[in-house]
Scaffold this active site. Structure first.
Site, PDB file in Angstrom:
ATOM      1  N   GLU A 117      -5.678  46.368  83.783  1.00  0.00           N
ATOM      2  CA  GLU A 117      -4.270  46.426  83.361  1.00  0.00           C
ATOM      3  C   GLU A 117      -4.048  45.722  82.024  1.00  0.00           C
ATOM      4  OE1 GLU A 117      -5.210  45.652  86.432  1.00  0.00           O
ATOM      5  OE2 GLU A 117      -4.188  47.004  87.818  1.00  0.00           O
ATOM      6  N   PHE A 161       1.317  42.163 101.550  1.00  0.00           N
ATOM      7  CA  PHE A 161       0.099  42.463 100.802  1.00  0.00           C
ATOM      8  C   PHE A 161       0.439  42.864  99.360  1.00  0.00           C
ATOM      9  CE2 PHE A 161      -3.168  45.609  99.469  1.00  0.00           C
ATOM     10  CZ  PHE A 161      -4.237  44.716  99.365  1.00  0.00           C
ATOM     11  N   GLN A 162      -0.181  42.197  98.421  1.00  0.00           N
ATOM     12  CA  GLN A 162       0.000  42.415  96.979  1.00  0.00           C
ATOM     13  C   GLN A 162       1.448  42.239  96.528  1.00  0.00           C
ATOM     14  OE1 GLN A 162      -2.101  46.067  95.823  1.00  0.00           O
ATOM     15  NE2 GLN A 162      -3.961  44.862  95.551  1.00  0.00           N
ATOM     16  N   LYS A 171       8.628  50.075  96.488  1.00  0.00           N
ATOM     17  CA  LYS A 171       8.012  51.326  96.946  1.00  0.00           C
ATOM     18  C   LYS A 171       9.019  52.217  97.667  1.00  0.00           C
ATOM     19  CE  LYS A 171       3.672  52.994  98.798  1.00  0.00           C
ATOM     20  NZ  LYS A 171       2.342  52.623  99.295  1.00  0.00           N
ATOM     21  N   MET A 191     -14.440  30.658  65.216  1.00  0.00           N
ATOM     22  CA  MET A 191     -13.340  29.860  64.681  1.00  0.00           C
ATOM     23  C   MET A 191     -13.319  28.469  65.313  1.00  0.00           C
ATOM     24  SD  MET A 191     -11.094  29.859  62.384  1.00  0.00           S
ATOM     25  CE  MET A 191     -10.281  31.356  61.843  1.00  0.00           C
TER      26      MET A 191
END
Lengths: 172, 560
Positions: free
Chosen positions: B50, B112-113, B162, B475
């Protein structure tokens, strides 16, 4: 450092208070007091905050607050530019109610707003130092509980959120 | 009546979204199911992570000027967007991110999630919202697009439960034309324009700094017209690069920690400083207490909260700089500043002799990063897009890439996100396959999102990846050398065989270690039809100069 009262007018949108307080959290600035409720304008909420910051910090804070999409306008004022009050409630055992206590309540122009078998609730409105003074006096009367609101404030300088909205019509 | 998921997709099509960068998962599956039916009208790009999706959307948005669209599932899918959101927020990149969320009745149950993505993303978005009812989907998306693209652009997140995705509702898309509390533009104050013009006309040594605000406002022509009329030296910030052709006669270079010598040094000698669409970032100003104290500052800026935030200005012109620059150009007198300009050119020559010649024309020892960029300039198209990651290579590529057009510069400026370049280059390339997109990346950063080579493979996006490999987090190593007594604490990398990795992703790859092979390799890469991976092994302990050390003043810029 100066004490400022910030009056923030917002849309009634979920999470708006969180978005505003994040600005203070990120800069490590404490919010001394906060109240929020509907304003006289339909659908517009008014949040009143009390903070102690420098003038430069205050200007930046107001800019960041107004940058939030759902904030309409943030005004800020020094103490001498606002009329403000805080409400305090004091819960005292009923058995403590004696002539001495009643005299104190009268002197402060406070009110008993609830009387139960076990306790009475005294309400008093004023500036913080006033409500604090009553608190100190009531402590020896076996004070059971104390609650104080943030500021409820009206600014002395004239401004109109409605007028502001009416004048802000420029879009690309 | 159609499903909420279909409303999501149809709404995106109404907003002219060409691409969705995303990754499916349980809580966003109804939308993915709907996408299947609209694949002829909106293209979905399946990234490998993602974070890759949101950086790709950023790259797409930065070069196209359109809103980048991202789709992710709930929980870990949504939290993987956080870095990109913060990056887009600080670099003013317009994004609409849509995340799936658990069903409304499960919210707050640690389902869940389930993650509070609205709470998590609040500080890193311009606006966000959770939608729990099907009838609220289209209005939320319409509002999201308006907010993302208008005013100072930024990322917006719409979290959709959902149940809202699977419920049926009426579809009647109404574009959002305004929000009562949101006023992205203001009228230009003509009194301020007059004051600014008077200051500019009276200035002996005026100096103009421009930033990305010029690009975002499409004000490139207005900037050029102002400089043509006034002859004022002009320098750019990292994200402003390309807004003015480097061939313009009054262009004097780049600002900031690793910018050019003259533009930094002379900041403390100008009498009027005109800042256009830039926010006086600390990487530009160095020590604020010693920044341009002698100058009267004029600030042209759309975002009122940026005015007087870091630098106090004598005159502020709030508004879109396309408008304010045009008004200011009309109000100022024709002028020229040859003597003042000559001082920039003199210092430019000093920098050239002390730094640039060695960086670009190495003759012995290991290859310098600058040599690679110098050769890229010789073979690239004028409108080639440079996408860089974060670190030494970013500063070297920025310093030496030949910017001729606007929107040819994509990098993570404000947040400094390692891992940004590879997916961002993919997004930039998808906007236009016909353009050269050159992704310059270090060996540290590429390994943060190296899996996006898979997305390049699948999309066949002809990105040219140039890996400048010094086997260091360069760097940080430079800082360790200069400020931590060469204590190279955990900055040396044992690297994999990058060529084998690229080839495993079916991308043509080659590796250069010798100076005499570089030119042919760069030419081959840029002429190759399709994606290409070029690894160049460069000097291990090269440093980037000029440099303004942290806490130093712009006039303490050092050449070595």
């Amino acid at each position: 450092m100066n004490r400022y009262t910030i009056l923030i007018y917002t849309e009634n949108f979920i999470g708006i208070l969180n978005r505003i307080t994040i600005i203070f959290t990120r800069r490590g600035i404490n919010i001394d007091a906060l109240t929020a409720s509907e304003s006289r304008l339909e659908g517009i909420h008014k949040i009143t905050m009390e903070v102690s910051v420098t003038e430069q910090q205050m200007v930046h804070l107001a800019g960041q607050i107004e940058k939030i999409v759902d904030v309409i306008k943030a005004y800020y004022f020094r103490d001498d530019e606002v009329v403000y009050q805080e409400i305090a409630l004091y819960k005292v055992p009923t058995e403590s109610l004696d002539p001495g206590l009643e005299k104190v309540i009268r002197q402060f122009n406070a009110h008993i707003i609830a009387a139960e078998k076990e306790f009475v609730v005294v309400e008093f409105t004023g500036h913080k130092q006033d409500t604090q003074a009553l608190l100190e006096i009531l402590k020896p009367f076996n004070l059971l509980e104390f609650s104080r609101s943030g500021r409820v404030a009206i600014a002395k300088p004239k401004f109109s959120v409605q007028e502001y909205l009416n004048n802000q019509t420029y879009n690309h | 009546m159609i499903r909420g998921a279909d409303i999501v997709v149809k709404s995106l099509i109404e907003e002219h979204a060409e691409f969705i960068f995303g990754y499916p998962g349980g809580a966003i599956m109804p939308v993915y199911d709907a996408l299947y039916d609209y694949s002829d009208r909106i293209k979905h790009v399946l990234t490998r992570h993602e974070q890759g999706a949101i950086h790709a959307a950023q790259g797409y948005a930065r070069v196209s000027g359109k809103v980048g669209v991202v789709l992710a599932t709930s929980g870990p899918g949504a939290t993987n967007l956080i870095t990109g959101l913060a990056d887009a927020q600080i670099d003013s990149t317009p994004l609409v991110c849509i995340t799936g969320q658990v069903a409304a009745h499960l919210l707050g149950t640690d389902a869940f999630q389930e993650t509070d993505v609205v709470g998590l993303s609040m500080p890193g978005t311009k606006w966000n919202i959770q939608v729990r009812r099907v009838e609220d989907i289209a209005p939320a998306i319409a509002k999201a697009f308006l907010i993302a693209r208008s005013g100072r652009p930024g990322p917006v997140l719409v979290d959709i439960t959902k149940n809202a995705q699977v419920e049926f509702g009426e579809y009647n898309y109404v574009p959002c034309l305004g929000v009562r509390s949101y006023r992205p533009y203001v009228k230009i104050d003509q009194d301020a324009v007059k004051q600014a013009a008077a200051l500019i006309d009276s200035a002996k040594q005026p100096y103009l700094l421009f930033g990305q605000g010029v690009v975002l406002a499409h004000a490139e022509a207005e900037l050029k017209a102002f400089l043509d009329k006034t002859g004022i030296p002009a320098a750019c910030t990292l994200l402003g690069s390309g807004a003015l052709s480097e061939e313009h006669p009054t262009y004097v270079g780049k600002l900031g920690m690793h910018g050019n010598y003259a533009p930094n040094l002379l900041t403390n000698q100008c009498d009027v400083l005109i800042a256009v669409g830039m926010r006086f970032d600390d990487r530009v100003t160095g020590d604020l207490k010693r920044y341009a104290k002698q100058a009267q500052v004029i600030h042209l800026e759309l975002d009122p909260s940026e005015i007087n935030k870091n630098v106090t200005c004598a005159v502020a012109i709030q508004g879109d700089c396309k408008d304010s620059l045009a008004d200011l150009t009309a109000a100022v007198k024709v002028s020229s500043h040859d003597e003042w300009m000559a001082r920039f050119r003199e210092l430019e020559q000093q920098e050239k002799e002390a730094v640039v010649i060695n960086d670009l024309h190495g003759t012995h020892g290991g290859l310098h990063m600058g040599e690679v960029i110098h050769l890229i300039n010789q073979y690239k198209e004028d409108d080639a897009i440079l996408v860089t990651d974060v670190g030494q290579h970013q500063m070297i590529a920025w310093r030496y890439f030949d910017y001729k057009q606007s929107r040819t510069q994509v990098t993570s400026g404000g947040l400094g996100t390692m891992g940004f370049a590879l997916p961002a280059a993919l997004g930039a390339q998808l906007h236009d396959y016909s353009k050269q997109v050159i992704c310059v990346v270090g060996d540290g950063g590429i390994q943060m999102t190296i899996q996006e080579l898979g997305t390049i493979m699948q999309t066949k996006a002809p990105v040219k990846v140039v890996l400048l490999n010094n086997n260091y987090l360069g760097m940080v190593r430079q800082w360790q050398q200069l400020f931590f007594d060469k204590r190279y604490s955990f900055t040396e990398l044992e690297n994999p065989d990058f060529i084998k990795i690229a080839e495993a992703y079916k991308i043509k790859a080659s590796k250069v270690t010798e100076r005499e092979d570089l030119q042919a390799a760069v030419a081959e890469m840029l002429l190759h039809d399709g994606p290409y991976f070029l690894e160049v092994v460069v000097e291990k302990e090269d440093n980037v100069f000029p440099m303004i050390a942290t806490g130093c003043s712009v006039e303490e810029v050092r050449l070595s």
